[in-house]
Design an enzyme around this catalytic site. Structure first.
Site, PDB file in Angstrom:
ATOM      1  N   LYS A 247      10.765   1.952  -9.729  1.00 36.83           N
ATOM      2  CA  LYS A 247      11.378   1.361  -8.531  1.00 36.83           C
ATOM      3  C   LYS A 247      12.832   1.817  -8.442  1.00 36.83           C
ATOM      4  O   LYS A 247      13.475   2.004  -9.476  1.00 36.83           O
ATOM      5  CB  LYS A 247      11.357  -0.172  -8.655  1.00 36.83           C
ATOM      6  CG  LYS A 247      10.014  -0.806  -8.409  1.00 36.83           C
ATOM      7  CD  LYS A 247      10.125  -2.324  -8.460  1.00 36.83           C
ATOM      8  CE  LYS A 247       8.759  -2.985  -8.342  1.00 36.83           C
ATOM      9  NZ  LYS A 247       8.132  -2.832  -7.027  1.00 36.83           N
ATOM     10  N   ARG A 321      -2.671  -5.089  -8.793  1.00 37.71           N
ATOM     11  CA  ARG A 321      -4.088  -5.027  -8.414  1.00 37.71           C
ATOM     12  C   ARG A 321      -4.953  -4.513  -9.560  1.00 37.71           C
ATOM     13  O   ARG A 321      -6.122  -4.866  -9.655  1.00 37.71           O
ATOM     14  CB  ARG A 321      -4.252  -4.186  -7.137  1.00 37.71           C
ATOM     15  CG  ARG A 321      -3.823  -2.771  -7.270  1.00 37.71           C
ATOM     16  CD  ARG A 321      -3.631  -2.074  -5.919  1.00 37.71           C
ATOM     17  NE  ARG A 321      -2.378  -2.444  -5.261  1.00 37.71           N
ATOM     18  CZ  ARG A 321      -2.001  -1.994  -4.070  1.00 37.71           C
ATOM     19  NH1 ARG A 321      -2.781  -1.176  -3.379  1.00 37.71           N
ATOM     20  NH2 ARG A 321      -0.846  -2.353  -3.546  1.00 37.71           N
TER      21      ARG A 321
END
Ligand code: BES
Ligand code: ZN
Ligand code: ZN
Length: 471
Positions: A247, A321
């Protein structure tokens, strides 16, 4: 600060200050209207005015709704905590407003000072809600339940706010064990060896570069004759650096909150067990840290998930996920539930779609989504449905594996993430399952409603409300 509900007979009526609520309309009839006018108070929503010589704190509401009462009470308690008043009271004649008042005081007045060398002190010791009607017994039940739910929400906030050094997968598991002991829950923890035995390779890949072992936490609340069985699954990323798809620096700040789904399911099982609801609750948390290093999983990897489905990794920042895919699969083997709900700070796209205040709800059952929507509208939390469709489903197809962990198009990211999870929900559970994306609602850097800086405890109130309604 202690909060209590009294009826007029048992209240000794002595208090340092009383709170009164006024709208622009009712202000016109107030005997203090001159003084309030001089103070520039118009009774607009979330405005407050002290009348110290009258021992009054006047709180403005646009209307006398639970939402407005909760919000203005949150403003009032913050101001009150800065004064030298030791006790406060409020006269109430509508018991439906009790939860909003409790949430305003407990959650609006919430502070987290674990990392401050000087702790915030307040003179305020007692808040008394004085109920003026006869059905005091019913009011007490509403009050006690509201305090349990508000305290569980604050408990969730505390964990979310804990920094990754203190709250990592092993300490998350310790915290779950402690809650299990205190609330008489069963607790099972799977470490990396057991996860490998379970073939939970997607979850294990995400945590591989971390110095902390990944943990799967399973807590159970089992009343004698449960009417329903509920599975709650939480994303417990104790830190999300993005992994090798790192990130940018500014997006990494606040990523301690990526465990908020896991913290929420702990808060939920705490609330349900203390409310003594006749529902069997299973809380599963995938506690993992997503880091970088020579051992990190990488874009281009293909992971064989617990279900046997293969996953092409194209972005290591779409890690939640992957963890949930394995935990959902494990949960479906472990428990035959009437409802299966997962909670995850899953996508920035959910915040783009709905704003940062609203939880995104996804799933196949319109009826269940409707029930959740009803529960959330009375709980003070905001939820909205994001619809699945077959076109978005095509966006997560992979050329080389069964499914890809990111979409091949830049739109509909919250829904494509939900559809990825859907691929791991078995046919017989499709209508029982809902996915809640709490990326925006779980954390805030500016106060809104009864939320203050940091974790909000998103999910705890509306799920408690929903489960209170199903039995
Ligand atoms: N934990 C983040 C999602 C998130 C973002 C939560 C901002 C709260 C605030 C998640 O793991 C993530 O990084 N998602 C990516 C997905 C993308 C790579 C497809 C995102 O949202 O950018
Ligand atoms: Zn991520
Ligand atoms: Zn994440």
């Amino acid at each position: 600060m202690n909060i209590q509900l009294l009826n007029q007979n048992i209240s000794d009526a002595s208090t340092d200050i009383s709170l009164v609520y006024l709208s622009t309309e009712s202000l016109k009839k107030s005997k203090n209207k001159k003084a309030l006018k001089m103070a520039g108070f118009t009774a607009s929503g979330d405005s407050i005015c002290f009348l110290h010589d009258k021992n009054l704190l006047v709180c403005g509401v646009d209307e006398f709704s639970a939402d407005d009462i909760r919000s203005t009470t949150s403003v009032a308690i913050k101001a009150l905590k800065k004064t030298n008043y030791k006790s406060a009271n409020i006269l109430i004649d509508d018991k439906a407003l009790i939860p909003a008042l409790v949430e305003g005081f407990v959650l609006g007045g919430y502070t987290y000072d674990r990392y401050k060398s000087t702790k915030t002190k307040t003179s305020l010791k007692n808040v008394s809600l004085i109920y003026t009607k006869d059905d005091y017994k019913q009011a007490i039940k509403i009050f006690t339940d509201a305090v349990i739910i508000a305290d569980a929400t604050a408990f969730t906030r505390d964990i979310v706010n804990t920094i990754p050094e203190d709250l990592n997968p092993p300490t998350f598991a310790d915290l779950a064990k402690k809650l299990a002991q205190e609330n008489n829950l069963d607790c099972k923890i799977l470490g990396e060896k057991e996860l490998a035995k379970e073939k939970m390779n997607a979850m294990l890949a995400v945590g591989r570069a971390s110095r902390h072992d990944s943990k799967l936490i399973h807590l159970t609340y089992k009343p004698k004759n449960p009417k329903k069985v509920v599975t709650l699954v939480g994303k417990g990323l104790t830190y999300d650096s993005g992994g090798l798809s790192l990130k940018p620096g500014t997006s990494m700040v606040t990523m301690k909150m990526d465990k908020a789904g896991g913290c929420a399911v702990l808060g939920m099982i705490k609330a349900i067990s203390e409310l003594k609801l006749n529902i069997e609750v299973h809380a599963f948390i995938g506690a993992v840290e997503n880091m970088i290093g020579g051992d990190a999983y990488k874009p281009d990897d293909v992971l064989v998930s617990r279900s046997g489905k293969t996953i092409e990794v194209r972005n290591t920042d779409a890690e939640g996920r992957l963890v949930l895919a394995d935990v959902l699969d494990y949960a479906q083997d472990s428990v035959k539930a009437d409802y299966m709900f997962d909670f995850a700070t899953l996508t920035g796209a959910c915040m783009v779609a709905l704003g940062q205040y609203t939880t995104g709800v996804m799933g196949h059952s319109s009826a269940l989504k409707h029930e959740i929507s009803k529960a959330s509208s009375t709980s003070g939390e905001l939820t909205a449905s994001l619809p699945f469709n077959k076109h978005l489903k095509k966006q997560i197809k992979s050329e080389i594996a069964d499914i890809c962990n990111i979409s091949n198009k830049p739109y509909g990211g919250a829904i494509t993430a939900g559809l990825f999870l859907d691929a791991f929900v078995r046919e017989e559970n499709k209508k029982k399952w809902l996915h809640f994306d709490i990326a925006g609602s779980a954390y805030t850097e500016s106060p809104w409603d009864c939320n203050v800086y940091g974790g909000t405890g998103a999910g705890v109130r509306f799920i408690s409300k929903f489960l209170q309604g199903v039995i």
